[in-house]
Design an enzyme around this catalytic site. Structure first.
Site, mmCIF file in Angstrom:
data_model
loop_
_atom_site.group_PDB
_atom_site.id
_atom_site.type_symbol
_atom_site.label_atom_id
_atom_site.label_comp_id
_atom_site.label_asym_id
_atom_site.label_seq_id
_atom_site.Cartn_x
_atom_site.Cartn_y
_atom_site.Cartn_z
ATOM 1 N N THR A 237 73.319 50.430 75.469
ATOM 2 C CA THR A 237 74.289 50.006 74.459
ATOM 3 C C THR A 237 74.016 48.584 74.006
ATOM 4 O O THR A 237 74.859 47.972 73.349
ATOM 5 C CB THR A 237 75.726 50.078 75.019
ATOM 6 O OG1 THR A 237 75.810 49.272 76.203
ATOM 7 C CG2 THR A 237 76.123 51.508 75.343
ATOM 8 N N GLU A 268 67.493 50.758 62.714
ATOM 9 C CA GLU A 268 68.781 51.366 62.400
ATOM 10 C C GLU A 268 69.036 51.315 60.899
ATOM 11 O O GLU A 268 68.780 50.287 60.269
ATOM 12 C CB GLU A 268 69.908 50.639 63.159
ATOM 13 C CG GLU A 268 69.789 50.764 64.657
ATOM 14 C CD GLU A 268 70.930 50.085 65.416
ATOM 15 O OE1 GLU A 268 71.881 49.597 64.764
ATOM 16 O OE2 GLU A 268 70.881 50.060 66.654
ATOM 17 N N HIS A 287 75.440 53.329 66.975
ATOM 18 C CA HIS A 287 75.836 51.941 67.249
ATOM 19 C C HIS A 287 77.357 51.782 67.203
ATOM 20 O O HIS A 287 77.882 50.894 66.526
ATOM 21 C CB HIS A 287 75.174 50.991 66.249
ATOM 22 C CG HIS A 287 74.988 49.603 66.789
ATOM 23 N ND1 HIS A 287 73.875 48.843 66.545
ATOM 24 C CD2 HIS A 287 75.793 48.821 67.568
ATOM 25 C CE1 HIS A 287 73.986 47.663 67.125
ATOM 26 N NE2 HIS A 287 75.146 47.627 67.765
#
Length: 315
Positions: A237, A268, A287
């Site tokens: 994470t 991303e 995310h």
């Protein structure tokens, strides 16, 4: 239109109540899509005093050069790799992250995905609904209690993850090059500090909580994956570049690893055709580990307060 008040630009989504609190004192230009409108963003920043961003807006030296009045950058999160910190410092721009405000959301994500991956039984709804009964195949999951979680990076989020893991009966080990193994925080969180390699070898679950810097790029690659137990699960994470995505995909396809959950990626949004596509025992999320209704309110409120204080202090 000039109002005589200081100007704040918000380029990504922020809780509306926090935006309203800023409007009481400042001229606020808030639009969640500004991050995808670079020309409009540059125009707005030409006379802005503060900028508030999440992780997608790249606060570069060039962007700062086009914002000569800017004195404050608020970060709706904790990672700062999208902000040119040296450039901010040299220009006297203060940077305020929302340290700690989304820790609970991230920690709960880690525990939830750990349990899902260890048990391996929670993605069978379609098969059961269609009349299949994979009871034997799904009876080989593992319990978290009695297992070991390795927390790599033992800052505020890592320590909270450790406490939650202890609460469900796990042993916790960890590694952080900035924290000595005999530091009080390990004992306070019910964890044991050790070397990076030893932590990986001991783990049934590995969770990563480190910034993306040169020393952490591909921190988990083929060599590190080989150190893990074949049933171990890996959760990231923090930042995508910390894990070698191709090596992870290969390990999962070969059954060399029990599972993984990735909330962050080297690029991303994740591109179509990624090596992670179609990989078994892999949870992918966009995310959002730190994003909940409550955490967004906390993050937004904290950043709004810090930006307000900084701007008003400068008057």
């Amino acid at each position: 239109m000039k109002t005589g008040r200081r100007k704040i630009v918000i380029s990504e989504f922020m809780d509306e109540s926090a935006v309203d609190s800023l409007r009481r004192h400042f001229d606020v230009h808030a639009r969640a899509t500004l991050v995808d409108e670079p020309d409009r963003l540059r125009d707005l920043l030409a006379d802005a005093d503060a900028l508030i961003v999440r992780n997608r807006t790249q606060v570069t030296a060039a962007l700062l050069d086009g914002a000569p009045r800017l004195s404050v950058v608020g970060r709706l999160g904790v990672g700062l790799d999208n902000i040119a910190l040296d450039a901010c410092k040299s220009r006297g721009v203060q940077v305020f992250p929302a340290t700690g405000a989304n820790a609970a959301a991230v920690a709960e994500y880690v525990i939830a995905t750990s349990l899902m991956l260890l048990r391996g039984a929670y993605l069978s709804s379609a098969a059961v609904a269609e009349g299949q009964w994979p009871r034997t195949a799904l009876s080989k999951g593992r319990e978290a209690a009695g297992g070991t979680m390795a927390v790599i990076g033992f800052g505020g989020i890592g320590q909270l993850v450790a406490r939650l893991a202890r609460g469900i009966g796990m042993q916790v080990v960890g590694h952080d090059p900035q924290i000595p193994a005999d530091a009080a925080c390990w004992q306070e969180a019910g964890a044991r500090g050790m070397s990076f390699d030893d932590a990986l070898r001991a783990a049934d679950v590995v969770t990563i909580h480190v910034p993306l810097v040169d020393s952490t790029h591909n921190l988990i690659g083929p060599t590190q994956i080989k150190m893990l137990k074949t049933h171990a699960v890996l959760i990231n994470t923090s930042r995508g570049g910390v894990i070698d995505e191709s090596a992870l995909a290969d390990a999962l396809k070969r059954g060399r690893l029990g599972g993984a959950a990735l909330d962050v990626f080297a690029d991303e949004p994740l591109k179509a055709g990624s090596p992670l596509a179609g990989v078994p025992n892999l949870i992918l999320t966009p995310h959002i580990a730190g994003l909940t209704v409550q955490s967004n309110e906390r993050v937004s409120t904290l950043v709004a307060s810090r930006v307000t204080d900084a701007l008003l202090a400068g008057e």
